[in-house]
Write a protein that holds these residues in place. Structure first.
Motif, PDB file in Angstrom:
ATOM      1  N   GLN A  51       0.846  -1.192   0.000  1.00 60.08           N
ATOM      2  CA  GLN A  51       0.000   0.000   0.000  1.00 60.08           C
ATOM      3  C   GLN A  51       0.879   1.239   0.000  1.00 60.08           C
ATOM      4  N   ASN A  52       0.358   2.318  -0.544  1.00 62.56           N
ATOM      5  CA  ASN A  52       1.028   3.610  -0.427  1.00 62.56           C
ATOM      6  C   ASN A  52       0.376   4.368   0.723  1.00 62.56           C
ATOM      7  N   ASN A  53       1.082   4.478   1.832  1.00 64.23           N
ATOM      8  CA  ASN A  53       0.578   5.150   3.033  1.00 64.23           C
ATOM      9  C   ASN A  53       0.987   6.619   2.967  1.00 64.23           C
ATOM     10  N   THR A  54       0.060   7.463   2.570  1.00 68.66           N
ATOM     11  CA  THR A  54       0.392   8.820   2.139  1.00 68.66           C
ATOM     12  C   THR A  54       0.256   9.891   3.217  1.00 68.66           C
ATOM     13  N   ASN A  55      -0.094   9.517   4.450  1.00 68.00           N
ATOM     14  CA  ASN A  55      -0.113  10.533   5.509  1.00 68.00           C
ATOM     15  C   ASN A  55       1.261  11.188   5.637  1.00 68.00           C
ATOM     16  N   TYR A  56       1.267  12.470   5.995  1.00 68.13           N
ATOM     17  CA  TYR A  56       2.537  13.166   6.214  1.00 68.13           C
ATOM     18  C   TYR A  56       3.297  12.484   7.352  1.00 68.13           C
ATOM     19  N   GLY A  57       4.528  12.097   7.088  1.00 72.11           N
ATOM     20  CA  GLY A  57       5.341  11.409   8.092  1.00 72.11           C
ATOM     21  C   GLY A  57       5.133   9.907   8.125  1.00 72.11           C
ATOM     22  N   ASP A  58       4.281   9.386   7.240  1.00 70.22           N
ATOM     23  CA  ASP A  58       3.984   7.955   7.212  1.00 70.22           C
ATOM     24  C   ASP A  58       5.035   7.213   6.385  1.00 70.22           C
ATOM     25  N   TYR A  59       4.759   5.920   6.096  1.00 67.26           N
ATOM     26  CA  TYR A  59       5.708   5.068   5.383  1.00 67.26           C
ATOM     27  C   TYR A  59       5.846   5.391   3.902  1.00 67.26           C
ATOM     28  N   GLY A  60       4.826   6.014   3.282  1.00 65.67           N
ATOM     29  CA  GLY A  60       4.802   6.026   1.829  1.00 65.67           C
ATOM     30  C   GLY A  60       4.598   4.605   1.322  1.00 65.67           C
ATOM     31  N   PRO A  61       5.143   4.262   0.147  1.00 64.72           N
ATOM     32  CA  PRO A  61       4.995   2.902  -0.386  1.00 64.72           C
ATOM     33  C   PRO A  61       5.579   1.859   0.572  1.00 64.72           C
ATOM     34  N   THR A  62       4.770   0.826   0.823  1.00 68.96           N
ATOM     35  CA  THR A  62       5.088  -0.149   1.872  1.00 68.96           C
ATOM     36  C   THR A  62       4.761  -1.552   1.386  1.00 68.96           C
ATOM     37  N   MET A  63       5.614  -2.487   1.739  1.00 73.57           N
ATOM     38  CA  MET A  63       5.395  -3.891   1.402  1.00 73.57           C
ATOM     39  C   MET A  63       5.487  -4.730   2.674  1.00 73.57           C
ATOM     40  N   ILE A  64       4.617  -5.730   2.790  1.00 71.18           N
ATOM     41  CA  ILE A  64       4.683  -6.686   3.892  1.00 71.18           C
ATOM     42  C   ILE A  64       4.830  -8.084   3.303  1.00 71.18           C
ATOM     43  N   LEU A  65       5.853  -8.809   3.745  1.00 73.29           N
ATOM     44  CA  LEU A  65       6.057 -10.198   3.349  1.00 73.29           C
ATOM     45  C   LEU A  65       5.619 -11.137   4.457  1.00 73.29           C
ATOM     46  N   GLY A 117       6.658 -24.261  10.272  1.00 78.65           N
ATOM     47  CA  GLY A 117       5.246 -24.155  10.626  1.00 78.65           C
ATOM     48  C   GLY A 117       4.858 -22.884  11.348  1.00 78.65           C
ATOM     49  N   ILE A 118       5.808 -22.007  11.601  1.00 77.31           N
ATOM     50  CA  ILE A 118       5.524 -20.755  12.311  1.00 77.31           C
ATOM     51  C   ILE A 118       5.428 -19.613  11.304  1.00 77.31           C
ATOM     52  N   GLU A 119       4.327 -18.881  11.380  1.00 74.94           N
ATOM     53  CA  GLU A 119       4.083 -17.773  10.465  1.00 74.94           C
ATOM     54  C   GLU A 119       4.423 -16.448  11.141  1.00 74.94           C
ATOM     55  N   PHE A 120       5.107 -15.580  10.392  1.00 74.21           N
ATOM     56  CA  PHE A 120       5.363 -14.225  10.863  1.00 74.21           C
ATOM     57  C   PHE A 120       5.557 -13.338   9.644  1.00 74.21           C
ATOM     58  N   PHE A 121       5.792 -12.037   9.872  1.00 74.75           N
ATOM     59  CA  PHE A 121       5.773 -11.061   8.790  1.00 74.75           C
ATOM     60  C   PHE A 121       6.959 -10.095   8.926  1.00 74.75           C
ATOM     61  N   THR A 122       7.378  -9.547   7.778  1.00 76.85           N
ATOM     62  CA  THR A 122       8.354  -8.459   7.794  1.00 76.85           C
ATOM     63  C   THR A 122       7.798  -7.306   6.965  1.00 76.85           C
ATOM     64  N   LEU A 123       8.034  -6.090   7.449  1.00 79.06           N
ATOM     65  CA  LEU A 123       7.514  -4.883   6.807  1.00 79.06           C
ATOM     66  C   LEU A 123       8.675  -4.042   6.290  1.00 79.06           C
ATOM     67  N   TYR A 124       8.480  -3.462   5.094  1.00 82.19           N
ATOM     68  CA  TYR A 124       9.481  -2.636   4.431  1.00 82.19           C
ATOM     69  C   TYR A 124       8.814  -1.312   4.064  1.00 82.19           C
ATOM     70  N   GLY A 125       9.209  -0.233   4.722  1.00 79.83           N
ATOM     71  CA  GLY A 125       8.583   1.057   4.515  1.00 79.83           C
ATOM     72  C   GLY A 125       9.511   2.076   3.897  1.00 79.83           C
ATOM     73  N   HIS A 126       8.936   3.118   3.286  1.00 80.16           N
ATOM     74  CA  HIS A 126       9.646   4.235   2.645  1.00 80.16           C
ATOM     75  C   HIS A 126      10.262   3.813   1.314  1.00 80.16           C
ATOM     76  N   LEU A 127       9.523   2.998   0.570  1.00 76.72           N
ATOM     77  CA  LEU A 127       9.989   2.486  -0.717  1.00 76.72           C
ATOM     78  C   LEU A 127       9.665   3.463  -1.845  1.00 76.72           C
TER      79      LEU A 127
END
Length: 242
Positions: free
Chosen positions: A133-147, A153-163
């Motif tokens: 998503q593109n998080n466009t609030n001022y000071g927010d991440y901007g373009p962001t990806m979550i993997l 068998g354990i699920e978890f996530f990583t987030l990449y912001g300011h792309l």
């Protein structure tokens, strides 16, 4: 039972997610070019207690960028990193973090890696695209990806912001990336929330229904939960001894 399965069993039954994350690899994993040696990474203090930073107009991305870049040059480095659980004043500039409805959010939940715009970003481990998503609030991440990741068998996530915007332009939910694949590039101040170029990298245990976004900054009253749900990314990157 092999060592990874044993540590996985122990981590989940002791509710120690951080221990599990640390057990994924004994070597450093990489979100930047693996050929950049650790000696070219320098830690940086962007906390509200840094008196040197207090003399900088941090509401200006250009002036904050000068501060970061000077720090990198002085240390003959290529990347400045840090910020996990750091209390920062920079968020005061944005109503996204600082409003009258909720407690002020100023405690940083990921690790930032400050480097050049358009720097390639790599998958540290195998994963699939959970959301973007593109998080466009001022000071927010901007373009962001979550993997999304699954290990033993354990699920978890990583987030990449300011792309960069191009990073999410042709993404697909469920798209697979292998470890060391290029997944994105860094955006500039016009799209990244008005920050000097950097990657916000965060580990998330429970995504709580979020898509393309997840809190990267919290207030004091929520710190206990977020500290457990978002362990130190250095457990994967191993840039400093943990």
């Amino acid at each position: 039972m092999d060592i990874i399965k044993f540590l996985t069993f122990e981590a989940m039954h002791s509710n120690d997610f951080s221990k599990f994350i640390n057990s994924i690899s004994s070597d450093s994993l990489h979100v930047l070019d693996a050929f950049v040696p650790k000696s070219k990474y320098v830690s940086i203090d962007l906390s509200e207690t840094n008196q040197e930073l207090n003399a900088v107009d941090i509401s200006s991305s250009a002036k904050l960028g000068n501060f970061v870049n000077q720090h990198i040059r002085k240390q003959n480095a290529r990347v400045a990193f840090g910020g996990y659980l750091e209390t920062r004043s920079i968020y005061k500039r944005s109503h996204h973090f600082n409003n009258k409805v909720q407690e002020e959010r100023n405690i940083h939940l990921g690790i930032d890696l400050w480097c050049d715009v358009e720097t390639p970003i790599y998958a540290p481990i195998n994963g699939i695209v959970h959301s973007f998503q593109n998080n466009t609030n001022y000071g927010d991440y901007g373009p962001t990806m979550i993997l999304k990741h699954q290990i033993s068998g354990i699920e978890f996530f990583t987030l990449y912001g300011h792309l960069s915007l191009l990073s999410i332009q042709d993404l697909r939910i469920g798209q697979s990336f292998k470890q060391a694949d290029i997944i994105a590039t860094l955006g500039n101040t016009s799209v990244n929330g008005d920050y000097p170029p950097h990657l916000h990298f965060q580990i998330i245990k429970n995504i709580q229904g979020f898509k393309g976004d997840y809190p990267g900054v919290c207030g004091k009253q929520d710190l206990k939960f977020f500290k457990e749900n978002c362990p130190n990314p250095n457990l994967l990157l191993k840039l400093l001894s943990s």
